[in-house]
Motif scaffolding. Structure first.
Motif, PDB file in Angstrom:
ATOM      1  N   ALA A   1      34.250 112.091 -79.198  1.00  0.00           N
ATOM      2  CA  ALA A   1      34.143 113.530 -78.943  1.00  0.00           C
ATOM      3  C   ALA A   1      33.036 114.128 -79.813  1.00  0.00           C
ATOM      4  CB  ALA A   1      35.470 114.229 -79.209  1.00  0.00           C
ATOM      5  N   GLU A   2      32.950 113.703 -81.068  1.00  0.00           N
ATOM      6  CA  GLU A   2      31.889 114.179 -81.958  1.00  0.00           C
ATOM      7  C   GLU A   2      30.515 113.694 -81.512  1.00  0.00           C
ATOM      8  OE1 GLU A   2      33.160 112.952 -85.856  1.00  0.00           O
ATOM      9  OE2 GLU A   2      34.555 114.635 -86.051  1.00  0.00           O
ATOM     10  N   ALA A   3      30.486 112.560 -80.794  1.00  0.00           N
ATOM     11  CA  ALA A   3      29.216 112.011 -80.286  1.00  0.00           C
ATOM     12  C   ALA A   3      28.819 112.642 -78.947  1.00  0.00           C
ATOM     13  CB  ALA A   3      29.329 110.500 -80.141  1.00  0.00           C
ATOM     14  N   GLY A   4      29.655 113.557 -78.438  1.00  0.00           N
ATOM     15  CA  GLY A   4      29.317 114.260 -77.206  1.00  0.00           C
ATOM     16  C   GLY A   4      29.969 113.707 -75.949  1.00  0.00           C
ATOM     17  N   LEU A   5      30.822 112.718 -76.113  1.00  0.00           N
ATOM     18  CA  LEU A   5      31.562 112.179 -74.976  1.00  0.00           C
ATOM     19  C   LEU A   5      32.968 112.770 -75.001  1.00  0.00           C
ATOM     20  CD1 LEU A   5      30.227 108.573 -75.359  1.00  0.00           C
ATOM     21  CD2 LEU A   5      29.695 110.093 -73.462  1.00  0.00           C
ATOM     22  N   SER A   6      33.739 112.451 -73.987  1.00  0.00           N
ATOM     23  CA  SER A   6      35.080 113.029 -73.924  1.00  0.00           C
ATOM     24  C   SER A   6      36.072 112.246 -74.784  1.00  0.00           C
ATOM     25  CB  SER A   6      35.573 113.054 -72.476  1.00  0.00           C
ATOM     26  OG  SER A   6      35.907 111.750 -72.056  1.00  0.00           O
ATOM     27  N   LYS A   7      37.164 112.913 -75.123  1.00  0.00           N
ATOM     28  CA  LYS A   7      38.239 112.234 -75.850  1.00  0.00           C
ATOM     29  C   LYS A   7      38.814 111.104 -75.009  1.00  0.00           C
ATOM     30  CE  LYS A   7      39.837 115.894 -78.908  1.00  0.00           C
ATOM     31  NZ  LYS A   7      40.989 116.697 -79.325  1.00  0.00           N
ATOM     32  N   THR A   8      38.870 111.309 -73.704  1.00  0.00           N
ATOM     33  CA  THR A   8      39.413 110.269 -72.827  1.00  0.00           C
ATOM     34  C   THR A   8      38.537 109.026 -72.867  1.00  0.00           C
ATOM     35  OG1 THR A   8      40.377 111.948 -71.396  1.00  0.00           O
ATOM     36  CG2 THR A   8      40.179 109.744 -70.477  1.00  0.00           C
ATOM     37  N   TYR A   9      37.235 109.226 -72.927  1.00  0.00           N
ATOM     38  CA  TYR A   9      36.321 108.091 -73.084  1.00  0.00           C
ATOM     39  C   TYR A   9      36.724 107.296 -74.328  1.00  0.00           C
ATOM     40  CZ  TYR A   9      31.930 105.505 -73.676  1.00  0.00           C
ATOM     41  OH  TYR A   9      30.995 104.509 -73.824  1.00  0.00           O
ATOM     42  N   GLY A  10      36.963 108.006 -75.431  1.00  0.00           N
ATOM     43  CA  GLY A  10      37.375 107.362 -76.671  1.00  0.00           C
ATOM     44  C   GLY A  10      38.701 106.641 -76.545  1.00  0.00           C
TER      45      GLY A  10
END
Length: 146
Positions: A15-24
């Protein structure tokens, strides 16, 4: 329990890298998965919608993190962490750098001399590509030794 906590940390990281939490969450899931997993299983285990799972699986596929796996007698698509993901990640960075350099190559050399930012970017791309290629060789040797 520990793997759930680690997955939560991946959520925050991506999320901090600009992707979604779901991606994480999906990344964390695939890091700990021991066998290929269907989208249906992901939806059920992670309690996410099918559309969200589909979107993030496509993103993970496009970024070279996971791969689609065909299992005999199964109609559903299955996914797993891509083999050699870490060297593939470094190779992807080289491809990205080459794309940037290709953009710069469209600028005539005579103009490039006067465009400081583009000139620095070209030098950066040359430097980074050389270093990443050396790093891949070092990593491949390192990973065979461990």
């Amino acid at each position: 329990m520990i793997l759930e906590q680690v997955s939560e940390k991946f959520e925050i990281y991506f999320a901090e890298a600009g992707l979604s939490k779901t991606y994480g969450r999906l990344f964390g899931f695939f890091m700990s998965a021991t066998q290929p997993t269907s989208m249906g299983t992901l939806v059920e285990k992670l309690q996410i919608s099918k559309s969200t799972a589909s979107t993030e699986l496509r993103r993970l596929l496009a970024m070279g993190v996971i791969e689609k796996v065909l299992l005999p007698s199964e109609r559903a698509d299955f996914y797993q962490l891509k083999k050699n993901i870490w060297s593939a990640n470094l190779n992807q960075k080289i491809q990205d750098i080459r794309k940037l350099r290709d953009i710069i190559k469209e600028i005539p050399h005579s103009m490039l001399e006067n465009l400081k930012n583009f000139k620095e970017m070209a030098q950066y791309c040359d430097f980074l590509e050389t270093e990443l290629e050396a790093l891949i060789k070092k990593y491949m040797k390192f990973s065979k030794e461990t």
